[in-house]
Write an enzyme that holds these catalytic residues in place. Sequence first.
Site, PDB file in Angstrom:
ATOM      1  N   LYS A  49      29.242  24.012 -19.919  1.00 19.30           N
ATOM      2  CA  LYS A  49      29.213  23.518 -21.311  1.00 19.30           C
ATOM      3  C   LYS A  49      28.002  24.101 -22.030  1.00 19.30           C
ATOM      4  O   LYS A  49      26.896  24.144 -21.462  1.00 19.30           O
ATOM      5  CB  LYS A  49      29.126  21.988 -21.282  1.00 19.30           C
ATOM      6  CG  LYS A  49      29.137  21.328 -22.654  1.00 19.30           C
ATOM      7  CD  LYS A  49      29.049  19.805 -22.489  1.00 19.30           C
ATOM      8  CE  LYS A  49      29.133  19.067 -23.822  1.00 19.30           C
ATOM      9  NZ  LYS A  49      29.031  17.594 -23.646  1.00 19.30           N
TER      10      LYS A  49
ATOM     11  N   SER B 205      32.862  14.985 -25.705  1.00 26.59           N
ATOM     12  CA  SER B 205      32.434  16.202 -26.353  1.00 26.59           C
ATOM     13  C   SER B 205      32.590  17.449 -25.479  1.00 26.59           C
ATOM     14  O   SER B 205      32.541  18.557 -25.999  1.00 26.59           O
ATOM     15  CB  SER B 205      30.968  16.052 -26.760  1.00 26.59           C
ATOM     16  OG  SER B 205      30.151  15.928 -25.616  1.00 26.59           O
TER      17      SER B 205
ATOM     18  N   SER C 165      31.670  11.702 -22.300  1.00 27.90           N
ATOM     19  CA  SER C 165      32.087  13.080 -22.614  1.00 27.90           C
ATOM     20  C   SER C 165      32.560  13.918 -21.435  1.00 27.90           C
ATOM     21  O   SER C 165      33.028  15.031 -21.642  1.00 27.90           O
ATOM     22  CB  SER C 165      30.962  13.819 -23.314  1.00 27.90           C
ATOM     23  OG  SER C 165      30.906  13.400 -24.646  1.00 27.90           O
TER      24      SER C 165
END
Length: 471
Positions: free
Chosen positions: A74, A149, A173
Site C-alpha cells: 500500500k 482505505s 482498512s
Amino acid sequence: MYKDYSALRSDLDAGKTSVLDNVKYYLTNIEKGKHLNAFLSVFEEDSLAHAARVDLKVKKGNAGRLAGMVIAVKDVLSVKGKTLTCGSKILHNFEPLYTATAVQRLIDEDAIIIGKTNCDEFAMGSSNENSAYGIVMNPLDNTRVPGGSSGGSAVAAAADMCMVSLGTDTGGSIRQPAALCGIVGLKPTYGRVSRKGLTAFASSFDCIGPFAKNVSDAALVLEVMAGHDDGDSTSADLPVQDCSSDLKFENKFTIGIVPELLKEGVQNEVCASISLVIDKLKSNGFNVKSISLPNLKYSIQAYYILTTAEASSNLARYDGARYGVRASNYSDLEEMYVNTRTEGFGAEVKRRIMLGTYVLSAGYYDAYYRKAQKVRRLIKNDFENAFKEVDLIVIPTTPTTAFKIGEKTGDPLQMYLNDIFTTSSNLSGNPAVSIPIGFDNDRLPIGLQIIGKDFDECSVLKLGNYIMRSC
Ligand code: GLN
C-alpha cells in the site's frame, strides 16, 4: 496460479518453476487488470532483476523464508527510492529515504516487492474513492467499490496481481476491503508490527497487516514482519508466535457471539451467512457462547473523534516546506502554508483535519476528546470482560456487501457507518481477521470477522483457517 506459498516453494525448490516466471505471471495480470486502477506504481524492471537474484539463491539452497513471494505494498508504506504518494497530491513525486521496517523484513527474506497500491488519501476512507489518483474498482463487479482505505491492495491480491499484499488498518482498512473483495485480511494486535516507515494517520491506532487468498500466507507474512523494532517505541517486545506451519485448530476454544449485532442495519444475507457458520461450529462440537459488548455501539463516534484529533496533528507536517509539493503562488510564509494545504489535500482529509482541530480545541477538548478517550477505555474493558469467558469473538466484518461506486460519497456519515464492526478492535488494539464465508444474492462476497485476545493472532488465524475449510 499456486494455491499458496508453500505450494510455490516446493516447486521452486524442486526446480519446476522459477521466481522469474512467477514475477512475469503477476506482471501480466497487473497489465490485464489495469482498468481496476489498483496500482500507483509497478516496479517491473526491479522485480525482474530481483527475481533473477533470488533464483540463484534458490538454486544454491540459501534462499529466505519468502523466496519468490510476490508482494504489493500500500502506498502509505515507504520503500526507499520509490515514490510514496499516500494517495495524495501533496506528496506527488515524494521519495522516502528509507524502507519501512515491515517491508524491509519481507525483502530480507527474499520476497519480491512488485509495486505500490492505490488507497484513499492518507488512508482515510472506506471505499477507495478518496484517492487523488482515481477510484479503484471491485474486480468482482466493476460498478462497485472494493472497500477502503487499502482498496488497491485488496484488489491486487483478489485479482491475482500478487500473492500477498500489505495494507494498513486504523479503523478497518484491511478487514473491510478484504470482506468486500472476498479474501483474507488480518489486522494484527496494535504494536505487533513496527510502524516505522508507515505514514502516520492516527498513531495510536495504525497497524500494518497482510491480505492473502488463504490464511497460511497471511500467517507467514505476519510472522516475518512482526516483532520489536528500535525504530518504533510502541512495537511490542514479545516473542512472535509461529503458527503458519501448523494451523491445525484444536477444538477446545470457546467462541463468543454477539446476538445484539446481528440485527437491524445489517444486510439479511450477511446475518444469514454468519448464522450458518455459527450453526456449523455448534454442530462440529464447539462451545459457542452469547456475550455482550455494550459499548461497541459508541465505537464509530469515539473512533472519528480520536483519529481525526491524531490526524490533525500528524498531518500538520505537510506544510510545503518539508515534504512533497509546494504551492506555486504565495506572497508570504503563511500564505505558502495555506495555499499548499488548500491545493494539496482532498476534501475528506480537510474534513478530518477540521474535525480533529475542533475536538482538540480549548473548550471542546473535555466534551469530545477526553470523553472519547473514556469511551475507548470502556470498549477495551468490554473486550477484556468478554475474553474472561471466551477465547475468540465472531462478528460480521461489514454491515453490507460491496456498495455501488458513488453511492455514499455525498454522505460522509453513511460512509463512516460502514466501519461499525471494525473500529472497535482498533480502539481496543485487539487482533482481528476477516475471512470470506460466502456470497449474497448478487454474488458479492461476505466477510466474517474473528477477534482475539491481545497478541493471540495465532488463535484468530487458526479459527479462520478452520472455518474456511470446514464450515
Ligand atoms: N474507514 C476508516 C476511516 O475512514 C478506516 C480507515 C483506515 O483503517 N485506515 O477512517
